[in-house]
Design a protein around this motif. Structure first.
Motif: not given
Length: 504
Positions: A153-160, A216-217, A219-223
């Motif tokens: 799927q297309t979307g935002f993912y994180v590595d934490n 929203e989350r 974009m905060k990490i992206w910035e």
């Protein structure tokens, strides 16, 4: 089949593949009907491969473009004359190119919204469990179709993961179901294509969250990452996270005559098939060339495509006054017909204060001699109009890089005399000075031309290799007795002195 049909192993021996030239040569040995069928199949297969490569981003024309949200030169290039008296006017330039390879939060949101509109997908804060008995790892993500088959799927993912002590890593992944690769974007490295199989392996190893994160989350990490990545690519703001500013060095200019010497100095030997090329042909299109040229090209110079001839469009020229200072000033006149337009230059030779033109100021008569041999009398208004035409032409030539003295000159010179008025090279080293440590400085001179807004040249990917190339190449040329830029300058001065004596 004249050797065209191949198998992997023939009689226990492996058979090496052959290239297109040999294939086409062997194709000529077949009868015409088979030849046509096989060649038609070859062309269709080639077209299909090209189309597939373009859609997957693998199609390469051999020239890589240095991309980024901002690409600039770090300054005017270094200029070298490596051919001595053989080609004293041919130079090799070394450009330092700065790339901002990151992606700003604004560009990331713009890309996300455009893809969302085109695909009709939303970034959902959901998780799909796709682990099975054969794989007890992190599992894969996407819309679950069956226990063994699912889509990305297309979307935002994180590595934490725990080793990331400064900030989480955020990714934007766009998946086209028909493609073998996904588009992956990061704040510090921008966009790239990556195989779905590679991404799946990373997900199974826990490199990404199984769960898409909200916009929203993300974009905060992206910035946060975008700000941290405001550093050189060689630095890291945390583990496995390089900065977004990368510097590359590109050789351009007259590199073909010295190409073999450059490659040899770069430790590349064409005879060895196993040697990996340490360079690539690159293209750079920069945005700051006008700033670097601000001190080279006069600001009053008009653009070359500014072609109007009305009085309002022509540059202001000091009006004539009727004094001795007017003698020798340049004037231009135009002759036009249906198919062509010719402009002649002339000079004011004398002025008679005879009051024959009372409506003009001054009211006397000017005598002008033109380059076609004609001598005309003109009033002040006609002379001022010709002066503006003359200044417009001079400024066009200056805009193209000609010195103003030469552009406004009314004299005809021999080749030797014009040589005495052209620009002198400016070596980096002073007269009698040698640099035994930095050999390349002996062949370096100031770059006196306008900085271009795009270049194509050779970029050596290993850090510091450009310095090694300059050093080894210069050392070899010095040993062979090739003239340095200081030697060339001294010879040019002598030629100019001799030309000036002949002119006098």
């Amino acid at each position: 089949d004249v050797g065209i049909s191949q198998t992997t192993v023939i009689e226990g021996k492996s058979r090496t593949s052959f290239g297109v030239p040999k294939f086409l040569n062997r194709l000529l040995g077949m009868n015409m009907k088979r030849q046509g069928l096989v060649f038609d199949y070859f062309i269709k297969t080639l077209d299909a491969e090209i189309a597939s490569a373009k859609s997957e981003g693998k199609y390469d024309l051999g020239i890589k473009t240095l991309k980024g949200q901002k690409v600039t030169f770090n300054g005017p290039p270094q200029s070298f004359c490596f051919r001595g008296l053989t080609a004293p006017n041919e130079t090799v330039e070394l450009y330092s190119v700065q790339q901002d390879k990151g992606m700003s939060p604004e560009d990331a949101m713009k890309m996300y919204n455009e893809l969302k509109e085109s695909t009709g997908t939303e970034n959902e804060d959901t998780v799909v469990d796709v682990t099975d008995s054969s794989n007890q790892g992190q599992g894969w993500f996407g819309s679950y179709r069956s226990r063994r088959k699912f889509d990305i799927q297309t979307g935002f993912y994180v590595d934490n993961r725990d080793y990331l002590t400064v900030t989480e890593k955020v990714f934007f992944i766009h998946s086209d179901p028909k493609a073998e690769k996904c588009l992956v974007a990061r704040p510090n490295t921008g966009k790239k294509l990556e195989l779905k199989t590679s991404l799946k392996a990373k997900f199974n190893k826990g490199a990404f969250s199984k769960k898409q994160v909200s916009v929203e989350r993300a974009m905060k990490i992206w910035e946060r990452e975008y700000e941290l990545a405001d550093c050189p690519y060689s630095d890291q703001y945390q583990v496995s996270c390089p900065g977004r500013h990368e510097e590359s060095y590109v050789f351009a200019g007259s590199i073909v005559p010295v190409l073999n010497k450059i490659l040899k100095a770069g430790r590349y030997y064409k005879d060895s098939e196993k040697t990996k090329k340490p360079f690539m042909v690159v293209r750079a299109e920069v945005s700051n060339a006008p700033e670097l040229n601000a001190d080279i090209i006069p600001q009053q110079a008009p653009s070359p495509d500014h072609g109007g001839d009305s009085d309002d469009e022509m540059l202001v020229a000091d009006p004539v006054t009727g004094d001795e200072e007017d003698i020798g000033l340049g004037v231009a006149r135009e002759l036009a017909n249906k198919t062509s337009k010719v402009r002649f230059r002339g000079t004011i030779t004398k002025y008679h204060d005879d009051d024959k033109n009372p409506e003009c100021d001054p009211s006397g008569t000017f005598f002008v001699k033109f380059s076609d041999g004609r001598k005309l009398t003109m009033d002040a208004d006609q002379v001022n109009h010709g002066r503006r035409k003359f200044e417009k032409e001079v400024n066009r030539l200056v805009h193209c890089g000609m010195p103003r003295e030469d552009a406004s000159s009314m004299s005809e010179h021999t080749k030797g005399a014009s040589l005495s008025r052209s620009k002198l090279r400016k070596p980096i080293l002073d007269d009698g000075e040698e640099d035994p440590e930095e050999y390349e400085r002996n062949f370096e001179q100031e770059f006196l031309d306008a900085v271009p807004d795009s270049i194509v040249g050779l970029c050596f990917w290993r850090n510091g290799l450009h310095e090694m190339i300059l050093e080894d190449l210069s050392k070899e040329l010095l040993a062979k007795g090739v003239e340095t830029t200081r030697s060339l300058l001294n010879l040019e001065k002598m030629e100019r002195q001799n030309a000036q004596k002949k002119e006098d």
